[in-house]
Design an enzyme around this catalytic site. Structure first.
Site, mmCIF file in Angstrom:
data_model
loop_
_atom_site.group_PDB
_atom_site.id
_atom_site.type_symbol
_atom_site.label_atom_id
_atom_site.label_comp_id
_atom_site.label_asym_id
_atom_site.label_seq_id
_atom_site.Cartn_x
_atom_site.Cartn_y
_atom_site.Cartn_z
ATOM 1 N N ARG A 197 2.330 -0.342 20.917
ATOM 2 C CA ARG A 197 3.381 -1.119 21.586
ATOM 3 C C ARG A 197 4.715 -0.387 21.508
ATOM 4 O O ARG A 197 5.442 -0.281 22.485
ATOM 5 C CB ARG A 197 3.467 -2.493 20.888
ATOM 6 C CG ARG A 197 4.453 -3.432 21.476
ATOM 7 C CD ARG A 197 4.420 -4.755 20.744
ATOM 8 N NE ARG A 197 4.780 -4.618 19.323
ATOM 9 C CZ ARG A 197 4.865 -5.632 18.479
ATOM 10 N NH1 ARG A 197 4.575 -6.851 18.880
ATOM 11 N NH2 ARG A 197 5.206 -5.438 17.212
ATOM 12 N N LYS A 241 0.813 -1.232 0.000
ATOM 13 C CA LYS A 241 0.000 0.000 0.000
ATOM 14 C C LYS A 241 0.846 1.282 0.000
ATOM 15 O O LYS A 241 0.408 2.300 -0.521
ATOM 16 C CB LYS A 241 -0.956 -0.001 1.187
ATOM 17 C CG LYS A 241 -2.083 -1.007 1.033
ATOM 18 C CD LYS A 241 -3.100 -0.914 2.148
ATOM 19 C CE LYS A 241 -4.102 -2.048 2.014
ATOM 20 N NZ LYS A 241 -5.134 -2.021 3.042
#
Ligand code: NAP
Length: 462
Positions: free
Chosen positions: A349, A269
């Site tokens: 994270r 993408k």
């Protein structure tokens, strides 16, 4: 003979070329503007002046719905491509030819045969502005393009006749493309289909090809969905899988078979953006493109992922949202949430990535474990957690409150551990399948200018 529909801005030669083409093919020539004038007993400028564009579009729809479906050449009004119901009617069982010309040529032609203005802009600026506004719709309307700037009417007609006979893909390119597809991990029955469509027999030179481009892309439901939609809307197209480790190779193969469009999936993408001529505003800001349309030598890129995420959230504007994750899909989600005026906090994270994404979009960010202090009314999971191999939920069960709406972008499995836990806690839930449905609907509109009802897509995927 298939119906041939000519699209294009005023002054690109639709009436002149359509008349000659009809004469040479010995079929009827139909000009929708002339039919509208006949039906209403007034000229087009009079209809615009007396009753406005809305009334004109109603008359245009009535005329188009009554057109013969074969053995004719149809010349359309320049703005017809903006109306999705007209596109549905005109594209069915037709060959669609887009006529183009450079701005100076159009300006000269319109100066010789003036038409009523479409805007309050001076003529030259109006041409540029209206063509720019309609550009995506013209691209969607095109099976084949003819630039009439430097061709005579006869020459443009010759080009169309040659296209009708031979298509745009040479026999050598068809064979070479098929060898590539056959060497890819494409399932055997999909290879067989491609073999007959590309190298025959039978082989219709006018069939257009589209596909999902990714590595891997065997899981994609797009071939099933789009091929069923082609049957429904009677489009002479086939949707396959461009399954390769290199987006460069995929783009080369797509051009070789004059593909109409590609759905771009993981991991391309971002990388695909280097191969595009134009990228829409959302694609540029999100930094990713999931839809490519090829038309008239130009490659257009768009992002419909954010629209797929936005659509199920339309009633949640202004909410306080937590976005879990800071990767590619999280960027599309952030763009959609902010477009709905939500107060967005990104948790990730790796905190540096949350910070970078938040700075890019002007929203908040916190450490992954800061969820409890935020008390959001809206949670979006844009991490792969819940999907194989890590089927854990990104949140503990006790963090889910019944007032929350929980949206999991993971769609395999359809009910993820997060969605199951949220339902148990009494939350409103939205599954990742919703994103696929809405982004695919937008993609189909970019490919063909047709608006597919949501229920049709749901029925096909059920
Ligand atoms: P990506 O760019 O690789 O980003 C993954 C994000 O998830 C990163 O922020 C990463 O954090 C985080 N993450 C990964 N493993 C994690 C773990 N074990 N614990 C906590 N955080 C973790 O992937 P993407 O393209 O954004 O795709 C994300 C997911 O969206 C996909 O897995 C897919 O399921 C879903 N998706 C859905 C649709 C749809 O139509 N519904 C479409 C596309 C994608 P770090 O920054 O710390 O690595």
């Amino acid at each position: 003979m298939k119906r041939i529909v000519l699209f294009g801005y005023r002054g690109t030669g639709k009436t002149a070329i359509g008349t000659v083409l009809a004469r040479r093919l010995e079929v009827a020539f139909v000009d929708t503007d002339a039919l509208i004038e006949k039906k209403s007993g007034r000229t087009i400028p009079e209809i615009f002046q007396d009753e406005g564009e809305e009334r004109f579009r109603i008359l245009e729809r009535e005329v188009i719905a009554g057109l013969p479906v074969s053995d004719c050449i149809v010349s359309t009004g320049g703005g017809v491509v903006m109306d999705q119901s007209n596109m549905e009617q005109l594209r069915a069982t037709s060959v669609c030819v887009l006529l183009t010309a450079d701005l100076a040529t159009i300006g000269r032609r319109l100066a010789r045969a003036p038409r009523p203005p479409l805007t309050s802009l001076p003529p030259k600026e109006e041409i540029a502005a209206v063509i720019t506004r309609r550009q995506c719709n013209y691209a969607a309307a095109a099976d084949f393009c003819v630039d009439t700037s430097r061709t005579s009417t006869e020459q443009a007609t010759d080009q169309i006749l040659c296209f009708l006979e031979k298509g745009t893909i040479s026999v050598v390119d068809r064979k070479s493309a098929f060898r590539w597809f056959a060497a890819s991990p494409l399932p055997a029955h999909e290879q067989e289909q491609l073999k007959s469509l590309l190298v025959g027999p039978p082989c219709d030179p006018l069939t257009r090809f589209l596909g999902v481009a990714g590595w891997p892309c065997g899981h994609s439901k797009s071939p099933l969905l789009f091929n069923r939609l082609f049957e429904r809307y009677r489009l002479n197209c086939h949707y396959t899988r461009f399954w390769d480790t290199s987006i460069r190779t995929i783009m080369e193969r797509a051009r070789e078979i004059d593909a109409k469009g590609l759905s771009i999936t993981i991991p391309f993408k971002q990388e695909v953006m280097a191969f595009l001529d134009e990228i829409d505003a959302a694609g540029q800001q999100i930094g990713a493109v999931n839809t490519v349309v090829f038309a008239c030598g130009t490659t257009y890129g768009s992002n419909t992922d954010w629209l797929g995420i936005r659509k199920p959230l339309e009633n949640h504007s202004g909410s306080r949202a937590v976005l879990l994750g800071a990767g590619g899909v999280a960027a599309a989600a952030a763009y959609a949430l902010l477009d709905l005026d939500m107060d967005v906090t990104i948790l990730n994270r790796t905190p540096e990535k949350a910070c970078a994404l938040a700075e890019r979009f002007g929203c908040h960010w916190r450490a992954w474990d800061a969820f409890d202090g935020i008390n959001p009314d809206f949670v979006v999971n844009a991490t792969p957690l819940g999907m194989q191999p890590d089927t854990s939920s990104p949140l503990r069960d006790d963090q889910l409150k019944k007032e929350m709406t929980v949206f999991d972008l993971v769609y395999t499995p359809p009910v993820t551990p997060l969605i199951a836990a949220a339902r148990k806690a009494g939350c409103t839930t939205i599954t990742g399948t919703e994103v696929f449905i809405h982004q695919a609907r937008e993609q189909f509109r970019l490919f063909f200018g047709i608006d597919v009802p949501e229920t049709v897509i749901r029925e096909i995927l059920a």
